[in-house]
Design a protein around this motif. Structure first.
Motif, PDB file in Angstrom:
ATOM      1  N   ALA A   1      26.228  56.872  56.810  1.00  0.00           N
ATOM      2  CA  ALA A   1      24.824  57.293  56.924  1.00  0.00           C
ATOM      3  C   ALA A   1      24.271  56.957  58.310  1.00  0.00           C
ATOM      4  CB  ALA A   1      23.988  56.612  55.837  1.00  0.00           C
ATOM      5  N   VAL A   2      24.618  55.779  58.827  1.00  0.00           N
ATOM      6  CA  VAL A   2      24.144  55.392  60.169  1.00  0.00           C
ATOM      7  C   VAL A   2      24.785  56.311  61.218  1.00  0.00           C
ATOM      8  CG1 VAL A   2      24.157  53.549  61.916  1.00  0.00           C
ATOM      9  CG2 VAL A   2      23.666  52.993  59.519  1.00  0.00           C
ATOM     10  N   ALA A   3      26.086  56.585  61.074  1.00  0.00           N
ATOM     11  CA  ALA A   3      26.769  57.472  62.033  1.00  0.00           C
ATOM     12  C   ALA A   3      26.141  58.863  62.005  1.00  0.00           C
ATOM     13  CB  ALA A   3      28.256  57.546  61.700  1.00  0.00           C
ATOM     14  N   THR A   4      25.836  59.363  60.808  1.00  0.00           N
ATOM     15  CA  THR A   4      25.226  60.693  60.692  1.00  0.00           C
ATOM     16  C   THR A   4      23.871  60.726  61.400  1.00  0.00           C
ATOM     17  OG1 THR A   4      26.315  60.985  58.573  1.00  0.00           O
ATOM     18  CG2 THR A   4      24.481  62.459  59.031  1.00  0.00           C
ATOM     19  N   TYR A   5      23.109  59.656  61.230  1.00  0.00           N
ATOM     20  CA  TYR A   5      21.807  59.581  61.913  1.00  0.00           C
ATOM     21  C   TYR A   5      22.001  59.723  63.433  1.00  0.00           C
ATOM     22  CZ  TYR A   5      17.596  57.747  63.996  1.00  0.00           C
ATOM     23  OH  TYR A   5      16.483  57.613  64.775  1.00  0.00           O
ATOM     24  N   TYR A   6      22.978  58.993  63.968  1.00  0.00           N
ATOM     25  CA  TYR A   6      23.189  59.035  65.427  1.00  0.00           C
ATOM     26  C   TYR A   6      23.778  60.382  65.868  1.00  0.00           C
ATOM     27  CZ  TYR A   6      21.672  54.265  66.172  1.00  0.00           C
ATOM     28  OH  TYR A   6      20.890  53.133  66.265  1.00  0.00           O
ATOM     29  N   PHE A   7      24.617  61.006  65.017  1.00  0.00           N
ATOM     30  CA  PHE A   7      25.131  62.347  65.346  1.00  0.00           C
ATOM     31  C   PHE A   7      23.951  63.306  65.550  1.00  0.00           C
ATOM     32  CE2 PHE A   7      29.421  61.488  63.276  1.00  0.00           C
ATOM     33  CZ  PHE A   7      30.153  61.739  64.418  1.00  0.00           C
TER      34      PHE A   7
ATOM     35  N   ASN B   1      20.495  62.528  65.810  1.00  0.00           N
ATOM     36  CA  ASN B   1      19.286  62.125  66.543  1.00  0.00           C
ATOM     37  C   ASN B   1      19.519  61.477  67.906  1.00  0.00           C
ATOM     38  OD1 ASN B   1      17.176  62.676  64.422  1.00  0.00           O
ATOM     39  ND2 ASN B   1      18.551  61.328  63.284  1.00  0.00           N
ATOM     40  N   SER B   2      20.741  61.372  68.352  1.00  0.00           N
ATOM     41  CA  SER B   2      20.936  60.697  69.634  1.00  0.00           C
ATOM     42  C   SER B   2      21.763  61.558  70.576  1.00  0.00           C
ATOM     43  CB  SER B   2      21.645  59.353  69.424  1.00  0.00           C
ATOM     44  OG  SER B   2      23.029  59.566  69.270  1.00  0.00           O
ATOM     45  N   ARG B   3      21.767  61.165  71.822  1.00  0.00           N
ATOM     46  CA  ARG B   3      22.587  61.882  72.807  1.00  0.00           C
ATOM     47  C   ARG B   3      23.924  61.197  73.033  1.00  0.00           C
ATOM     48  NH1 ARG B   3      18.424  63.999  77.400  1.00  0.00           N
ATOM     49  NH2 ARG B   3      16.929  64.906  75.943  1.00  0.00           N
ATOM     50  N   ILE B   4      24.211  60.201  72.210  1.00  0.00           N
ATOM     51  CA  ILE B   4      25.510  59.514  72.334  1.00  0.00           C
ATOM     52  C   ILE B   4      26.597  60.539  72.000  1.00  0.00           C
ATOM     53  CG2 ILE B   4      26.955  57.636  71.433  1.00  0.00           C
ATOM     54  CD1 ILE B   4      24.309  56.252  70.543  1.00  0.00           C
ATOM     55  N   PRO B   5      27.619  60.684  72.880  1.00  0.00           N
ATOM     56  CA  PRO B   5      28.664  61.678  72.597  1.00  0.00           C
ATOM     57  C   PRO B   5      29.306  61.455  71.227  1.00  0.00           C
ATOM     58  CG  PRO B   5      28.923  60.742  74.798  1.00  0.00           C
ATOM     59  CD  PRO B   5      27.853  59.949  74.111  1.00  0.00           C
ATOM     60  N   ASP B   6      29.582  62.568  70.521  1.00  0.00           N
ATOM     61  CA  ASP B   6      30.164  62.497  69.174  1.00  0.00           C
ATOM     62  C   ASP B   6      31.443  61.665  69.146  1.00  0.00           C
ATOM     63  OD1 ASP B   6      28.124  64.114  68.528  1.00  0.00           O
ATOM     64  OD2 ASP B   6      29.328  65.851  67.917  1.00  0.00           O
ATOM     65  N   ALA B   7      32.253  61.803  70.222  1.00  0.00           N
ATOM     66  CA  ALA B   7      33.544  61.088  70.246  1.00  0.00           C
ATOM     67  C   ALA B   7      33.323  59.570  70.197  1.00  0.00           C
ATOM     68  CB  ALA B   7      34.324  61.461  71.497  1.00  0.00           C
TER      69      ALA B   7
ATOM     70  N   ILE C   1      30.648  58.020  68.851  1.00  0.00           N
ATOM     71  CA  ILE C   1      30.185  57.673  67.495  1.00  0.00           C
ATOM     72  C   ILE C   1      31.375  57.644  66.532  1.00  0.00           C
ATOM     73  CG2 ILE C   1      28.692  58.359  65.565  1.00  0.00           C
ATOM     74  CD1 ILE C   1      26.841  59.678  67.661  1.00  0.00           C
ATOM     75  N   GLU C   2      32.265  58.628  66.676  1.00  0.00           N
ATOM     76  CA  GLU C   2      33.443  58.668  65.791  1.00  0.00           C
ATOM     77  C   GLU C   2      34.332  57.436  65.976  1.00  0.00           C
ATOM     78  OE1 GLU C   2      35.372  62.471  66.202  1.00  0.00           O
ATOM     79  OE2 GLU C   2      33.681  63.362  65.140  1.00  0.00           O
ATOM     80  N   LYS C   3      34.473  57.017  67.246  1.00  0.00           N
ATOM     81  CA  LYS C   3      35.296  55.841  67.553  1.00  0.00           C
ATOM     82  C   LYS C   3      34.693  54.592  66.875  1.00  0.00           C
ATOM     83  CE  LYS C   3      38.728  54.233  69.998  1.00  0.00           C
ATOM     84  NZ  LYS C   3      40.043  54.662  69.590  1.00  0.00           N
ATOM     85  N   VAL C   4      33.363  54.438  67.024  1.00  0.00           N
ATOM     86  CA  VAL C   4      32.694  53.282  66.409  1.00  0.00           C
ATOM     87  C   VAL C   4      32.849  53.340  64.893  1.00  0.00           C
ATOM     88  CG1 VAL C   4      30.462  52.131  66.064  1.00  0.00           C
ATOM     89  CG2 VAL C   4      31.067  53.015  68.333  1.00  0.00           C
ATOM     90  N   LEU C   5      32.710  54.557  64.341  1.00  0.00           N
ATOM     91  CA  LEU C   5      32.819  54.719  62.896  1.00  0.00           C
ATOM     92  C   LEU C   5      34.219  54.329  62.392  1.00  0.00           C
ATOM     93  CD1 LEU C   5      31.298  55.634  60.358  1.00  0.00           C
ATOM     94  CD2 LEU C   5      32.073  57.963  60.791  1.00  0.00           C
ATOM     95  N   GLN C   6      35.225  54.600  63.208  1.00  0.00           N
ATOM     96  CA  GLN C   6      36.598  54.213  62.837  1.00  0.00           C
ATOM     97  C   GLN C   6      36.681  52.724  62.515  1.00  0.00           C
ATOM     98  OE1 GLN C   6      39.640  55.014  65.708  1.00  0.00           O
ATOM     99  NE2 GLN C   6      39.366  57.229  65.515  1.00  0.00           N
ATOM    100  N   TYR C   7      35.938  51.926  63.296  1.00  0.00           N
ATOM    101  CA  TYR C   7      35.947  50.471  63.060  1.00  0.00           C
ATOM    102  C   TYR C   7      35.044  50.084  61.895  1.00  0.00           C
ATOM    103  CZ  TYR C   7      38.567  49.846  67.319  1.00  0.00           C
ATOM    104  OH  TYR C   7      39.554  49.898  68.258  1.00  0.00           O
ATOM    105  N   GLY C   8      34.090  50.954  61.564  1.00  0.00           N
ATOM    106  CA  GLY C   8      33.090  50.608  60.551  1.00  0.00           C
ATOM    107  C   GLY C   8      33.467  50.997  59.133  1.00  0.00           C
ATOM    108  N   LEU C   9      34.576  51.728  58.970  1.00  0.00           N
ATOM    109  CA  LEU C   9      34.950  52.173  57.624  1.00  0.00           C
ATOM    110  C   LEU C   9      36.087  51.333  57.053  1.00  0.00           C
ATOM    111  CD1 LEU C   9      34.963  56.080  57.883  1.00  0.00           C
ATOM    112  CD2 LEU C   9      33.212  54.624  56.869  1.00  0.00           C
TER     113      LEU C   9
END
Ligand SMILES: [Zn+2]
Length: 273
Positions: A97-103, A105-111, A113-121
């Protein structure tokens, strides 16, 4: 990822993943060893093999990715019953849910966010999960477990009766995360620790997952006092901007002996006055 090995005694080692800064612990008896947490697992099995040739039982202090993503390297994992993967993995829902929010609402590149999400799951594999035992004898070294529901419902303390040490995972920390379990209030969590306190009589060091130095036994009393005293006015919004049920705040109080103590929580978890 580089892992640092710290010898705590002749038969106890702390393995620290230097990238994420999370500790796993290897407790060795005369017949078997106990590995507490598996981090992200990189090189872990080889490291453990270098330290002991005994059979290894693997347990998690709780099911969060930084403590359990190396579980897939082993056949069977023991974890507090409420954290068994079969009960659902709310921390994955939160991370997504947090990753989706940043996808959105933010300008952080998707790649990124995906990398961070890899560590968060939490990622499980073919390993079998079983509920924790009340105690295990490693051969001349008994390790007892005490449920400490809070940071996750299945969080558990491991008590090393021989050394009078506690291995506490993320249950107590100078920066405690309560928002990972929205049903928890800080008052209820103080009560959990008040009930545990008599069981910890005589225990000295408390080893935790995200600091290299153990806490001393007196920290428990200060932590309880901090949880009981914390009110909404102690909080400021954290950098987590969205995707969570409420804004995550950081509540801070200062203890005379132990310095700053922070709790990351939703306002609904904290006393109003
Ligand atoms: Zn955790």
């Amino acid at each position: 990822m580089a892992t640092k090995i710290t010898k705590l005694s002749d038969d106890t080692f702390m393995l620290t993943d230097k990238f994420i800064r999370v500790n796993e612990f290897l407790l060795i008896g005369s017949e078997r060893a106990l590995l507490l947490d598996t981090g992200y697992g990189s090189g872990l099995k080889e490291k453990v093999k270098k330290l002991t040739s005994l059979p290894v039982t693997v347990a998690n202090t709780h099911l969060h990715p930084d403590h359990s993503n190396g579980n897939r390297l082993f056949d069977e994992i023991f974890v507090g019953e409420a954290d068994l993967p079969s009960k659902g993995m709310p921390s994955n829902d939160l991370a997504k849910a947090v990753a989706t929010y940043y996808f959105i609402n933010s300008r952080i590149p998707d790649a990124i966010i995906e990398k961070v999400l890899q560590y968060g799951l939490i990622r499980t594999g073919g390993e079998k999960y079983s509920p924790l035992w009340k105690s295990i004898d490693l051969g001349g070294r008994v390790i007892r477990t005490l449920p400490c529901p809070g940071h996750t419902p299945g969080c558990t303390l491991f008590l090393d009766e021989k050394n009078k040490w506690v291995f506490a995972g993320d249950t107590i920390n100078p920066a405690f995360w309560a928002f990972t379990n929205p049903a928890l209030t800080l008052i209820d969590y103080a009560r959990v620790w008040m009930r545990l306190q008599p069981e910890l009589e005589g225990y000295g060091k408390i080893f935790i997952s995200h600091h290299s130095k153990p806490l001393d036994a007196g920290y428990v009393g200060a932590f309880i006092k901090n949880l009981l005293g914390m009110t909404l006015k102690d909080g400021k919004p954290s950098f987590i901007k969205g995707g969570t049920p409420q804004q995550v705040h950081i509540y801070k109080r200062r203890d005379e002996k132990y310095g700053n103590m922070a709790v990351w929580a939703y306002p609904s978890q904290v006393r109003k006055v």
